[in-house]
Design a protein around this motif. Structure first.
Motif, mmCIF file in Angstrom:
data_model
loop_
_atom_site.group_PDB
_atom_site.id
_atom_site.type_symbol
_atom_site.label_atom_id
_atom_site.label_comp_id
_atom_site.label_asym_id
_atom_site.label_seq_id
_atom_site.Cartn_x
_atom_site.Cartn_y
_atom_site.Cartn_z
ATOM 1 N N PHE A 122 45.191 39.750 49.296
ATOM 2 C CA PHE A 122 44.839 39.265 50.390
ATOM 3 C C PHE A 122 43.933 37.948 50.585
ATOM 4 C CE2 PHE A 122 43.085 39.638 54.986
ATOM 5 C CZ PHE A 122 44.156 39.685 55.582
ATOM 6 N N LEU A 123 43.077 38.100 49.504
ATOM 7 C CA LEU A 123 41.869 36.899 49.399
ATOM 8 C C LEU A 123 42.451 35.672 48.356
ATOM 9 C CD1 LEU A 123 38.534 38.473 49.466
ATOM 10 C CD2 LEU A 123 39.838 37.545 51.223
ATOM 11 N N GLN A 124 43.633 36.163 47.738
ATOM 12 C CA GLN A 124 44.173 35.132 46.878
ATOM 13 C C GLN A 124 42.976 34.973 45.733
ATOM 14 O OE1 GLN A 124 46.093 31.952 49.081
ATOM 15 N NE2 GLN A 124 47.852 33.089 49.428
ATOM 16 N N THR A 125 42.667 35.668 44.911
ATOM 17 C CA THR A 125 41.450 35.673 44.109
ATOM 18 C C THR A 125 41.669 34.769 43.056
ATOM 19 O OG1 THR A 125 41.962 37.681 42.996
ATOM 20 C CG2 THR A 125 40.379 37.644 45.146
ATOM 21 N N LYS A 126 43.067 34.308 42.602
ATOM 22 C CA LYS A 126 43.167 33.517 41.559
ATOM 23 C C LYS A 126 42.336 31.956 41.950
ATOM 24 C CE LYS A 126 47.758 35.133 40.191
ATOM 25 N NZ LYS A 126 49.356 34.813 40.280
ATOM 26 N N GLN A 127 42.138 31.789 42.947
ATOM 27 C CA GLN A 127 41.345 30.375 42.943
ATOM 28 C C GLN A 127 39.816 30.665 42.779
ATOM 29 O OE1 GLN A 127 40.811 29.614 47.526
ATOM 30 N NE2 GLN A 127 41.711 31.591 47.939
ATOM 31 N N TYR A 128 39.429 31.864 42.677
ATOM 32 C CA TYR A 128 38.150 32.089 42.104
ATOM 33 C C TYR A 128 38.263 32.653 40.791
ATOM 34 C CZ TYR A 128 37.813 32.277 47.116
ATOM 35 O OH TYR A 128 38.008 31.961 48.545
ATOM 36 N N LYS A 129 38.376 31.628 39.583
ATOM 37 C CA LYS A 129 38.655 31.970 38.361
ATOM 38 C C LYS A 129 37.647 33.307 37.663
ATOM 39 C CE LYS A 129 41.015 27.946 37.245
ATOM 40 N NZ LYS A 129 41.081 26.821 36.411
ATOM 41 N N LYS A 130 36.390 32.923 37.729
ATOM 42 C CA LYS A 130 35.688 33.957 36.861
ATOM 43 C C LYS A 130 35.541 35.231 37.703
ATOM 44 C CE LYS A 130 32.427 30.381 35.110
ATOM 45 N NZ LYS A 130 31.136 29.883 35.001
ATOM 46 N N PHE A 131 35.606 35.169 38.972
ATOM 47 C CA PHE A 131 35.520 36.503 39.677
ATOM 48 C C PHE A 131 37.055 37.348 39.509
ATOM 49 C CE2 PHE A 131 32.304 34.716 42.073
ATOM 50 C CZ PHE A 131 31.320 35.744 42.308
ATOM 51 N N ASN A 132 38.059 36.406 39.473
ATOM 52 C CA ASN A 132 39.357 37.352 39.350
ATOM 53 C C ASN A 132 39.437 37.633 38.087
ATOM 54 O OD1 ASN A 132 42.129 37.307 40.521
ATOM 55 N ND2 ASN A 132 42.690 36.201 38.397
ATOM 56 N N MET A 133 38.863 36.951 36.961
ATOM 57 C CA MET A 133 38.824 37.615 35.541
ATOM 58 C C MET A 133 38.108 38.971 35.477
ATOM 59 S SD MET A 133 37.426 35.570 32.516
ATOM 60 C CE MET A 133 38.169 34.668 31.665
ATOM 61 N N VAL A 134 36.933 39.063 36.130
ATOM 62 C CA VAL A 134 36.502 40.432 36.368
ATOM 63 C C VAL A 134 37.002 41.376 36.763
ATOM 64 C CG1 VAL A 134 33.886 41.384 37.060
ATOM 65 C CG2 VAL A 134 33.901 39.296 36.018
ATOM 66 N N LEU A 135 37.706 40.899 37.900
ATOM 67 C CA LEU A 135 38.499 41.853 38.989
ATOM 68 C C LEU A 135 39.510 42.396 38.150
ATOM 69 C CD1 LEU A 135 39.140 43.205 41.477
ATOM 70 C CD2 LEU A 135 40.394 40.988 42.322
ATOM 71 N N ASN A 136 40.301 41.563 37.369
ATOM 72 C CA ASN A 136 41.498 42.105 36.525
ATOM 73 C C ASN A 136 40.891 43.026 35.381
ATOM 74 O OD1 ASN A 136 43.557 40.584 37.858
ATOM 75 N ND2 ASN A 136 43.081 38.778 36.640
ATOM 76 N N GLY A 137 39.606 42.803 35.035
ATOM 77 C CA GLY A 137 38.950 43.693 34.020
ATOM 78 C C GLY A 137 39.094 45.297 34.702
ATOM 79 N N PHE A 138 38.449 45.178 35.857
ATOM 80 C CA PHE A 138 38.048 46.334 36.461
ATOM 81 C C PHE A 138 39.529 47.066 37.001
ATOM 82 C CE2 PHE A 138 33.851 45.148 38.042
ATOM 83 C CZ PHE A 138 33.190 46.215 37.915
ATOM 84 N N LEU A 139 40.534 46.338 37.286
ATOM 85 C CA LEU A 139 41.909 47.081 37.481
ATOM 86 C C LEU A 139 42.443 47.439 36.224
ATOM 87 C CD1 LEU A 139 43.320 44.160 39.770
ATOM 88 C CD2 LEU A 139 42.526 46.489 40.208
ATOM 89 N N ILE A 140 41.940 47.004 34.995
ATOM 90 C CA ILE A 140 42.506 47.518 33.548
ATOM 91 C C ILE A 140 41.770 48.823 33.140
ATOM 92 C CG2 ILE A 140 42.891 47.105 31.296
ATOM 93 C CD1 ILE A 140 43.471 44.218 31.933
ATOM 94 N N LEU A 141 40.318 48.606 33.451
ATOM 95 C CA LEU A 141 39.531 49.819 32.949
ATOM 96 C C LEU A 141 39.336 50.972 34.011
ATOM 97 C CD1 LEU A 141 36.326 47.436 32.001
ATOM 98 C CD2 LEU A 141 38.092 48.816 30.368
ATOM 99 N N ILE A 142 39.799 50.889 35.185
ATOM 100 C CA ILE A 142 39.743 52.028 35.952
ATOM 101 C C ILE A 142 40.763 53.112 35.557
ATOM 102 C CG2 ILE A 142 40.478 52.926 38.280
ATOM 103 C CD1 ILE A 142 38.588 50.701 39.580
ATOM 104 N N PRO A 143 41.886 52.643 35.338
ATOM 105 C CA PRO A 143 42.963 53.811 34.764
ATOM 106 C C PRO A 143 42.412 54.400 33.567
ATOM 107 C CG PRO A 143 44.011 51.886 35.645
ATOM 108 C CD PRO A 143 42.667 51.493 35.644
ATOM 109 N N ILE A 144 41.905 53.540 32.578
ATOM 110 C CA ILE A 144 41.321 54.403 31.574
ATOM 111 C C ILE A 144 40.191 55.206 31.698
ATOM 112 C CG2 ILE A 144 40.259 53.547 29.283
ATOM 113 C CD1 ILE A 144 41.691 50.808 29.358
ATOM 114 N N SER A 145 39.304 54.711 32.575
ATOM 115 C CA SER A 145 38.069 55.627 33.030
ATOM 116 C C SER A 145 38.732 56.957 33.375
ATOM 117 C CB SER A 145 37.386 54.876 33.851
ATOM 118 O OG SER A 145 37.787 54.825 35.209
ATOM 119 N N VAL A 146 39.674 57.030 34.405
ATOM 120 C CA VAL A 146 40.034 57.981 34.994
ATOM 121 C C VAL A 146 40.699 58.953 34.065
ATOM 122 C CG1 VAL A 146 41.928 58.981 36.448
ATOM 123 C CG2 VAL A 146 40.718 56.981 37.265
#
Length: 613
Positions: A261-285
């Protein structure tokens, strides 16, 4: 007894008291926890026989709610004494107001009997949400009772109440009905967004549907509805083992929704951290599914993710991402209600006493905010249509005869695209209107079940706000040109909606001298709805007076004036409510205009903005 079980089909409540509590047949509800004594069994090896035969030293308690956080390693014992000083036999119900506590055991000292309840109860005939225990005291009888509570799933929160049977069942039915209406509204909201996804193919709406479904599943567990009506004992055991998954699903879907919705690709550093969370959350579960050693930390990662989503939304707002305004406003409402619920569970401030359905109300408000976001998206589609039209005109004027065949082919493709967008816009307006009307009907049904006048007034305000947007979409669906609407007809419908909500003899004078674009009309409609609602509620104590609404054009600007000849207000003591904040936000942030409020000789609100903004 069978009919009583049928009646149970919908609600819950809260509280508990102790020491020697004098009760009689007229007692309705008592908090008994603050008059009790407590003992912490850190080894979890004491039985009722040990408590009965050994000299266990209990400590006095004066709190209405006990909160121990995540406490799987100890049991909490509660001791209290009840006395019937009347000449009649009294039957009461003790309610343990927490459906997520794993095990709750109740011991009757005189009868030497034990009742067991809690989340993992095997009672298949249970139709009430919270654990309850029935007691009976003979005339002038005094009895001591013990409760043992333990939980290895969520935080251990103890809240006890003593109620008459009739009062309890009435409260239980009312509570379950309200929760049923809430879940129905959330389900309709999910279906509504799913159809929007089918028509627009905007993946952010699919993520939002997954978020709503995850939220419904989580809230069914949180409120205890699922434990009573959907799960047997074996299924409860399975769900308990999947607690980390149930918490993670709506949070993960919310992360995907925010990213799209926010098209976070335009915020490169934040988008990188966001992608990291999206990978780590399933691993933590998966990690918490295979081990129980760190259960108390299982929600830590998802909570950090929620904090990060709040930060990235705030950053996007500061970067003037218009879509972020809506999400940020929704975050403020949601986190505020979450903070109040945390303070309530910690025993610091009992918000449930004043607003028992705060979380549910915050979800309804969130639905309104995202409805406004949808209107903004439709506006963007309209802009794309206008740009496509302009491109078509330029192509026709500049193309040479050598390229005439290619121009005709492209013109045909563009026209088909415009026709599809036109149809999509009209269909979206139709579906938005229908679904908003459904939400209004659900709110009306809920309002009919509520006796609290303040809460009914809040629901009425929410209803009128939704109707203000729904009427605009209804007009857009009926007319061929959706760039502009019949302002007089739209404002007249809004005024009649508000007038029907209040019993008064207030005259409203409407003077429309110009037209408005579609996107400006919805913001003006919401502003008029808020301001005349305030006038009806506060400006005329005797229910008589006049309200003047004028829309006119001054050079390149449009001027909207709403004036009443009521009692006005003291500007130094005015309380800036959510409604006033909404008016100011719409005037300044959406219309890009200026707002002026004058409280002399009534209240006059003037909003001035450029018609091309």
């Amino acid at each position: 007894m069978f009919y009583l079980k049928i009646i149970f089909l919908l609600l819950f409540s809260s509280t508990l008291f102790a020491n020697i509590i004098d009760i009689n047949e007229e007692t309705k509800t008592l908090d008994i926890l603050s008059k009790s004594e407590i003992y912490i069994d850190k080894n979890k090896n004491l039985t009722f026989e040990d408590i009965k035969n050994q000299n266990i030293k209990f400590e006095k308690n004066n709190k209405n709610i006990l909160s121990y956080g995540y406490s799987p390693t100890f049991d909490v014992w509660i001791k209290f004494t009840l006395k019937n000083s009347s000449k009649k036999t009294i039957k009461k119900i003790i309610e343990y107001d927490n459906p997520l506590t794993t095990n709750v055991d109740f011991f009757d000292f005189n009868k030497n009997s034990i009742q067991k309840d809690g989340l993992l109860s095997k009672d298949i005939n249970k139709f009430v949400i919270n654990p309850i225990f029935s007691i009976e005291l003979n005339p002038n009888e005094e009895n001591t009772y013990f409760i043992k509570a333990s939980s290895f799933i969520t935080t251990l929160i103890i809240d006890l109440k003593l109620l008459d049977e009739e009062s309890f069942y009435k409260k239980e039915i009312k509570h379950q009905i309200i929760l049923s209406l809430f879940f129905g509204a959330m389900f309709i909201l999910g279906i509504y967004n799913f159809f929007i996804y089918l028509f627009t193919r905007d993946i952010s709406y699919l993520y939002y549907v997954l978020y709503i479904l995850g939220l419904i599943i989580h809230h069914l567990m949180y409120t205890g509805i699922a434990n009573v009506y959907f799960l047997n004992y074996e299924q409860k055991i399975t769900i308990v083992s999947l607690a980390s998954v149930i918490v993670a699903i709506p949070v993960y879907a919310l992360g995907l929704f925010t990213k799209s919705f926010l098209q976070t690709k335009q915020y490169k550093k934040f988008n990188m951290v966001l992608n990291g969370f999206l990978i780590l959350i399933p691993i933590s579960v998966i990690f918490f599914l295979v081990t129980d050693d760190y259960d108390k930390y299982r929600n830590t990662f998802t909570m950090l993710f929620l904090v990060f989503l709040m930060i990235i939304t705030l950053y996007a707002t500061l970067k003037k991402n218009k879509q972020a305004y809506f999400i940020f406003f929704a975050w403020v409402i949601f986190l505020s209600s979450g903070l109040l619920m945390y303070l309530s569970s910690a025993g610091i401030f009992d918000i449930k006493k004043y607003f028992p359905y705060l979380i549910e109300a915050s979800f309804v408000i969130e639905a309104i905010i995202f409805s406004i976001a949808l209107a903004n998206k439709i506006t963007n589609l309209q802009k794309e249509k206008n740009e496509a039209n302009q491109k078509l005109i330029i192509q026709k004027e500049n193309e040479t005869k050598r390229l005439s065949n290619e121009v005709n082919l492209r013109t045909k493709d563009l026209k088909n695209a415009l026709d599809e967008k036109e149809l999509l816009l009209k269909e979206l307006n139709h579906r938005v209107k229908n679904n908003m009307q459904t939400i209004v009907s659900l709110i009306r049904l809920q309002s009919d079940e509520i006796e609290n006048e303040k809460l009914k007034d809040i629901l009425l305000t929410i209803q009128n706000r939704i109707s203000a947007m729904g009427h605009l979409h209804e007009l857009l669906y009926k007319q061929d040109d959706i760039n502009y609407i019949d302002v007089y007809e739209y404002f007249e419908v809004l005024i009649e909606e508000v007038r029907d909500s209040y019993d008064s003899f207030i005259e409203i004078h409407l003077d429309i001298k110009t037209k408005l674009k579609m996107e400006q009309s919805i913001y003006c409609g919401l502003i008029i709805n808020e301001l005349i609602t305030n006038s009806f509620k506060y400006a005329f104590p005797d229910k008589k007076g006049n309200i003047f609404i004028t829309l006119e054009k001054e050079n390149e600007n449009i001027k909207l004036t709403i004036k009443d000849d009521g009692i006005g207000f003291d500007e130094t003591k005015v309380n800036f409510s959510l409604g006033f904040t909404l008016v100011k936000t719409l005037a300044v942030s959406q219309l890009k205009g200026e707002i002026d409020i004058n409280s002399k000789n009534g209240v006059t609100t003037t909003i001035l903005w450029n018609e091309d903004e």
